[in-house]
Design a protein around this motif. Sequence first.
Motif, PDB file in Angstrom:
ATOM      1  N   GLY A   1       0.776  -1.232   0.000  1.00 27.94           N
ATOM      2  CA  GLY A   1       0.000   0.000   0.000  1.00 27.94           C
ATOM      3  C   GLY A   1       0.807   1.281   0.000  1.00 27.94           C
ATOM      4  N   ARG A   2       2.125   1.173   0.125  1.00 23.14           N
ATOM      5  CA  ARG A   2       2.934   2.388   0.223  1.00 23.14           C
ATOM      6  C   ARG A   2       2.996   3.140  -1.105  1.00 23.14           C
ATOM      7  NH1 ARG A   2       8.646   2.194   3.128  1.00 23.14           N
ATOM      8  NH2 ARG A   2       7.223   2.360   4.898  1.00 23.14           N
ATOM      9  N   ARG A   3       3.094   2.430  -2.196  1.00 25.88           N
ATOM     10  CA  ARG A   3       3.238   3.062  -3.499  1.00 25.88           C
ATOM     11  C   ARG A   3       1.878   3.184  -4.178  1.00 25.88           C
ATOM     12  NH1 ARG A   3       7.419   0.770  -8.103  1.00 25.88           N
ATOM     13  NH2 ARG A   3       6.455   1.712  -9.935  1.00 25.88           N
ATOM     14  N   GLU A   4       1.540   4.371  -4.586  1.00 29.33           N
ATOM     15  CA  GLU A   4       0.263   4.613  -5.246  1.00 29.33           C
ATOM     16  C   GLU A   4       0.282   4.050  -6.676  1.00 29.33           C
ATOM     17  OE1 GLU A   4      -0.764   8.717  -5.128  1.00 29.33           O
ATOM     18  OE2 GLU A   4      -0.865   8.819  -2.936  1.00 29.33           O
ATOM     19  N   ASN A   5      -0.897   3.697  -7.165  1.00 28.48           N
ATOM     20  CA  ASN A   5      -1.046   3.174  -8.529  1.00 28.48           C
ATOM     21  C   ASN A   5      -0.091   1.999  -8.783  1.00 28.48           C
ATOM     22  OD1 ASN A   5      -2.949   5.256  -9.158  1.00 28.48           O
ATOM     23  ND2 ASN A   5      -1.224   6.667  -9.435  1.00 28.48           N
ATOM     24  N   PHE A   6      -0.135   1.051  -7.842  1.00 27.01           N
ATOM     25  CA  PHE A   6       0.788  -0.077  -7.904  1.00 27.01           C
ATOM     26  C   PHE A   6       0.014  -1.385  -7.735  1.00 27.01           C
ATOM     27  CE2 PHE A   6       4.830  -2.237  -6.223  1.00 27.01           C
ATOM     28  CZ  PHE A   6       5.467  -2.187  -7.435  1.00 27.01           C
ATOM     29  N   ASP A   7      -1.061  -1.511  -8.511  1.00 32.54           N
ATOM     30  CA  ASP A   7      -1.804  -2.761  -8.530  1.00 32.54           C
ATOM     31  C   ASP A   7      -0.996  -3.780  -9.341  1.00 32.54           C
ATOM     32  OD1 ASP A   7      -3.787  -4.585  -8.087  1.00 32.54           O
ATOM     33  OD2 ASP A   7      -5.370  -3.460  -9.099  1.00 32.54           O
ATOM     34  N   TYR A   8      -1.392  -5.050  -9.271  1.00 42.52           N
ATOM     35  CA  TYR A   8      -0.559  -6.086  -9.882  1.00 42.52           C
ATOM     36  C   TYR A   8      -0.362  -5.910 -11.394  1.00 42.52           C
ATOM     37  CZ  TYR A   8      -4.765  -8.672 -11.388  1.00 42.52           C
ATOM     38  OH  TYR A   8      -5.941  -9.043 -11.981  1.00 42.52           O
ATOM     39  N   PRO A   9      -1.342  -5.385 -12.172  1.00 48.76           N
ATOM     40  CA  PRO A   9      -1.021  -5.149 -13.588  1.00 48.76           C
ATOM     41  C   PRO A   9       0.073  -4.088 -13.783  1.00 48.76           C
ATOM     42  CG  PRO A   9      -3.397  -5.245 -13.276  1.00 48.76           C
ATOM     43  CD  PRO A   9      -2.778  -5.138 -11.913  1.00 48.76           C
ATOM     44  N   ASP A  10       0.108  -3.094 -12.882  1.00 52.43           N
ATOM     45  CA  ASP A  10       1.164  -2.073 -12.956  1.00 52.43           C
ATOM     46  C   ASP A  10       2.526  -2.684 -12.645  1.00 52.43           C
ATOM     47  OD1 ASP A  10      -0.789   0.175 -13.236  1.00 52.43           O
ATOM     48  OD2 ASP A  10      -1.315  -0.410 -11.199  1.00 52.43           O
ATOM     49  N   MET A  11       2.554  -3.526 -11.617  1.00 50.82           N
ATOM     50  CA  MET A  11       3.804  -4.195 -11.248  1.00 50.82           C
ATOM     51  C   MET A  11       4.307  -5.053 -12.409  1.00 50.82           C
ATOM     52  SD  MET A  11       2.736  -5.806  -7.586  1.00 50.82           S
ATOM     53  CE  MET A  11       1.706  -4.933  -6.421  1.00 50.82           C
ATOM     54  N   ALA A  12       3.399  -5.855 -12.975  1.00 49.79           N
ATOM     55  CA  ALA A  12       3.782  -6.757 -14.057  1.00 49.79           C
ATOM     56  C   ALA A  12       4.292  -5.984 -15.272  1.00 49.79           C
ATOM     57  CB  ALA A  12       2.598  -7.638 -14.448  1.00 49.79           C
ATOM     58  N   LYS A  13       3.608  -4.922 -15.607  1.00 50.06           N
ATOM     59  CA  LYS A  13       4.043  -4.123 -16.756  1.00 50.06           C
ATOM     60  C   LYS A  13       5.451  -3.599 -16.542  1.00 50.06           C
ATOM     61  CE  LYS A  13       2.783  -0.172 -19.649  1.00 50.06           C
ATOM     62  NZ  LYS A  13       1.803   0.921 -19.882  1.00 50.06           N
ATOM     63  N   GLU A  14       5.752  -3.144 -15.334  1.00 52.51           N
ATOM     64  CA  GLU A  14       7.076  -2.597 -15.044  1.00 52.51           C
ATOM     65  C   GLU A  14       8.156  -3.671 -15.120  1.00 52.51           C
ATOM     66  OE1 GLU A  14       9.363  -0.387 -11.317  1.00 52.51           O
ATOM     67  OE2 GLU A  14       7.189  -0.161 -11.530  1.00 52.51           O
ATOM     68  N   SER A  15       7.929  -4.813 -14.490  1.00 54.39           N
ATOM     69  CA  SER A  15       8.975  -5.840 -14.464  1.00 54.39           C
ATOM     70  C   SER A  15       9.175  -6.475 -15.837  1.00 54.39           C
ATOM     71  CB  SER A  15       8.655  -6.912 -13.424  1.00 54.39           C
ATOM     72  OG  SER A  15       7.482  -7.628 -13.753  1.00 54.39           O
TER      73      SER A  15
END
Length: 411
Positions: free
Chosen positions: A22-36
Amino acid sequence: MSRAVNRVFVIGVGMTKFEKPGRRENFDYPDMAKESVTNAIKDAGISYKDFEQAFVGYVYGDSTCGQRALYPLGMTGLPIINVNNNCSTGASALYLASKHVAGGLADCVLALGFEKMQRGSLTSQFNDRTNPMDKHIESMTEKYDFESGPAAAQMFGNAGRDYMKKYNVSPDVFAKIAWKNHKHSVNNPYSQFRDEYSLEQIKNSPMVHDPLTKLQCCPTSDGSAAAIIVSESYIEKHPEVRKTAVEILAIEMATDMASTFDSNDCMRIVGYDMSKKAADKAYAKAGVKPSDVQVVELHDCFSANELITYEALGLCGEGKAGEYVERGDNTYGGKCVVNPSGGLISKGHPLGATGLAQCAELCWQLRNQADKRQVKNARIALQHNIGLGGACVVGIYRLAAFNKPRVDSKL
């Protein structure tokens, strides 16, 4: 059965910074996956359309999260398989991707892991069916009373208690492992925690389950990591990827055996035997010995597990793990650097991502791209990712050497 198999390579890795839930905003799992995944694709210098298969790992989430995570990256009709193997989920996705390539079923496969976690200790999500950990808890409570602390901390803490009784080591040894891992994480920009602590601060942090204090326990985390797995034929067609290629010499999995439940030994309840079995299989397949390894990413969900796993992996002799720690053989200047990333204790532990983050760290180490945490002359790297319930994955890596002859092996 012996058979010729394809050589298997990692040509791209990527991850997010691991964060407190919850610390990072706009960091749902699709956002995480897109970044990695974007980072891994950039690292490899290839295109998303090259993927023929994807294995996506996560523990907490509804079915087909893997599809929802990858669809924004490309609607290519890519076959996507979702993977859940508790804390070894990330390495299980990597294991499947590697075996898929080794068996000639595909030439370019994506392994992805992510987790969006709730704050606080892990709890069971379903109370209307058999808990997959019931036999483990039952075996533990035959020896120790169940206390009020988190179940995982009790299981690994009791394994530490068994080790102390069996080999007469001090609880300070566990604290020194946590001190090392927090110190290592200072140089890792992807780590959830980057604070260095004194040994006294480690020992005097709140007690979770004796002998484990809070700073000897991994946190819950949000984050993602990815790896791109290819065959030798793919590299022959795309020679430009050779510069980043790391060969997976072996990747093996083991699950619980009868000894997990009938040995009256908490070290075995938390996976000592399956760690040893997976490691022994991996060493044999890779043709290397524990003494050949310079760098290890080890599943230190609790400092006690790192200690007992030194012996399971053959990094030191039985009953010698305390001496191994006291001599500093597990850090820079010693025999082998264990958890240069900071490990789960300090880097964080988003369950589905952990095994793939280990892969990323080891690839950077072997490529000499780890900056201030670089292990000198790293040639052979080992990964250990375990999940209670249970499964253990051990992988062995080296920088690709294309001038070496191809060797038949066991799939």
